[in-house]
Enzyme design. Structure first.
Site, PDB file in Angstrom:
ATOM      1  N   HIS A  61      54.733   9.960   4.646  1.00 52.70           N
ATOM      2  CA  HIS A  61      55.515  10.965   5.364  1.00 52.70           C
ATOM      3  C   HIS A  61      55.293  10.753   6.856  1.00 52.70           C
ATOM      4  CE1 HIS A  61      51.547  12.739   5.106  1.00 52.70           C
ATOM      5  NE2 HIS A  61      51.865  13.784   5.834  1.00 52.70           N
ATOM      6  N   HIS A  63      54.120  12.438   9.338  1.00 48.37           N
ATOM      7  CA  HIS A  63      53.113  13.105  10.165  1.00 48.37           C
ATOM      8  C   HIS A  63      52.294  12.030  10.882  1.00 48.37           C
ATOM      9  CE1 HIS A  63      53.215  17.155   7.809  1.00 48.37           C
ATOM     10  NE2 HIS A  63      54.223  16.997   8.645  1.00 48.37           N
ATOM     11  N   ASP A  65      49.288  11.433  11.725  1.00 46.92           N
ATOM     12  CA  ASP A  65      48.026  10.828  11.255  1.00 46.92           C
ATOM     13  C   ASP A  65      48.248   9.727  10.209  1.00 46.92           C
ATOM     14  OD1 ASP A  65      48.858  13.050   9.703  1.00 46.92           O
ATOM     15  OD2 ASP A  65      46.861  13.352   8.858  1.00 46.92           O
ATOM     16  N   HIS A  66      49.475   9.626   9.662  1.00 43.76           N
ATOM     17  CA  HIS A  66      49.751   8.613   8.636  1.00 43.76           C
ATOM     18  C   HIS A  66      50.567   7.441   9.166  1.00 43.76           C
ATOM     19  CE1 HIS A  66      48.371  11.129   5.195  1.00 43.76           C
ATOM     20  NE2 HIS A  66      48.463  12.025   6.164  1.00 43.76           N
ATOM     21  N   HIS A 138      54.665  18.728   0.281  1.00 42.70           N
ATOM     22  CA  HIS A 138      53.916  18.860   1.528  1.00 42.70           C
ATOM     23  C   HIS A 138      54.814  19.615   2.500  1.00 42.70           C
ATOM     24  CE1 HIS A 138      50.796  17.946   4.359  1.00 42.70           C
ATOM     25  NE2 HIS A 138      51.469  17.053   5.043  1.00 42.70           N
ATOM     26  N   ASP A 209      49.823  13.219   1.400  1.00 45.07           N
ATOM     27  CA  ASP A 209      49.464  14.632   1.587  1.00 45.07           C
ATOM     28  C   ASP A 209      50.314  15.472   0.642  1.00 45.07           C
ATOM     29  OD1 ASP A 209      47.841  13.824   3.624  1.00 45.07           O
ATOM     30  OD2 ASP A 209      48.919  14.878   5.225  1.00 45.07           O
ATOM     31  N   HIS A 267      40.958  11.394   2.664  1.00 40.71           N
ATOM     32  CA  HIS A 267      41.617  12.266   3.651  1.00 40.71           C
ATOM     33  C   HIS A 267      40.957  13.645   3.675  1.00 40.71           C
ATOM     34  CE1 HIS A 267      44.659  12.974   6.559  1.00 40.71           C
ATOM     35  NE2 HIS A 267      45.627  13.439   5.805  1.00 40.71           N
TER      36      HIS A 267
HETATM   37 ZN   LIG Z   1      47.585  13.912   6.654  1.00 38.29          ZN
HETATM   38 ZN   LIG Z   2      50.836  15.606   6.503  1.00 37.04          ZN
END
Ligand SMILES: [Zn+2]
Ligand SMILES: [Zn+2]
Length: 315
Positions: A61, A63, A65-66, A138, A209, A267
């Site tokens: 996804h 976001h 952090d990914h 998510h 996530d 994670h």
């Molecule tokens: Zn994450």
């Molecule tokens: Zn996320």
């Protein structure tokens, strides 16, 4: 043998010991990467994964952090002169994201880069490996991924080969690798004639996530390895619900219901830096659980047995 390399086991904020999420599944010369958090390029280098291998990247996804490591990784590969093409899969916004990167920070690549906006379903098939995306629960569009490996043959049965007068030696090797052979007397022997029933494919599932959800439960059913996010312990289940994450116990319950062999918890939030409370909570429900650590490797053998290799912390 399939090798899983954890490049990043960190939460939304990386810590000194744990980087943002990224996992690589390796087999027959392929590096299949799942998520590419910030600074994945250096984790990739430290793990010695090889910048010119056959490779595909799957983002769960969009976001940050990914995803933030993608530009850096592509730049690194270009500077090192990668020539093999690279396919990138993920939610449709990813196409625009890579285009903007290419335009605004001069991210030209020395190799062909194709970005696919995906829907649930099978995305990739090669060398007996397949990757399927499934939608998870998510915040916004997010996917989990299922990697399956179709073992080419069942167990080799020497008695059957002998009964068909196949001479022992290289021909036995070919048959046990799933190939057909021709004998000097003109007969053709197919692999299926001298091997046992083909076992079910090996299966590795990565959640990305998500909250616990039915699509994940179905994907994880009888998985050999479930790599699940476990952001919080259950005393923060309100935060898990609000932010669309799993607790260690919800990951463990799902692993138990789905009858997986090994649960890998990743994670997890930096508030549990050593991961102890996460692991204890999960193991109380599902004992075959381990904590992901950066540079941990898991070997999954063709017969479904596995070995967890903890990282050498001197790296
Ligand atoms: Zn994450
Ligand atoms: Zn996320």
């Amino acid at each position: 043998m399939i090798e899983i390399v954890i490049l990043g086991s960190g939460g939304s904020i990386p810590s000194l010991g744990r980087n943002h999420p990224s996992i690589v599944v390796r087999h027959t010369g392929w590096n299949l990467m799942f998520d590419c958090g910030e600074d994945t390029q250096r984790q990739f280098e430290r793990a010695g994964l090889g910048q010119n291998k056959k490779m595909a990247i799957f983002i769960t996804h969009t976001h940050a952090d990914h995803l933030l490591g993608l530009g850096g990784l592509l730049l690194r590969f270009s500077l090192l002169g990668r020539i093999r093409p690279l396919d990138i899969y993920g939610p449709a916004e990813l196409i625009e994201y890579v285009k903007v990167n290419q335009k605004t920070i001069n991210l030209g690549t020395t190799f062909k880069t194709t970005v696919y906006g995906i829907k649930s379903g099978t995305l990739f098939e090669s060398d007996h490996l397949a990757v399927r995306a499934f939608e998870v629960d998510h915040r916004g569009l997010a996917f989990g991924y299922e990697v399956s490996y179709q073992r080419p043959t069942g167990e080799f049965l020497p008695e059957k080969a002998k009964s068909l007068d196949v001479p022992e030696g290289p021909l036995w090797g070919k048959l046990s690798d799933g190939e057909s052979i021709a004998l000097d007397d003109g007969r053709e022997i197919r692999s299926e004639e001298v091997t046992g029933p083909r076992p079910h494919p090996l299966k590795i599932v990565y959640t990305g996530d998500t909250r616990p959800c039915d699509s994940l439960r179905r994907a994880a059913e009888s998985a050999d390895i479930l790599i699940s996010e476990a952001m919080y312990t259950s005393d923060h289940s309100d935060l898990a619900e609000e932010r669309g994450h799993m607790t260690a116990s919800s990951a463990a319950e799902l692993a138990k219901e789905a009858n997986v062999k090994l649960l890998v918890l990743t994670h997890y939030s930096p508030r549990y830096e050593t991961g102890g409370p996460i692991l204890d909570e999960a193991r109380a429900i599902f004992p075959d659980a381990v904590l992901a650590e950066d540079f941990m490797r898991i070997i999954l053998n063709p017969d479904g047995t596995y070995r967890v290799l903890h990282p050498d912390h001197t790296i």
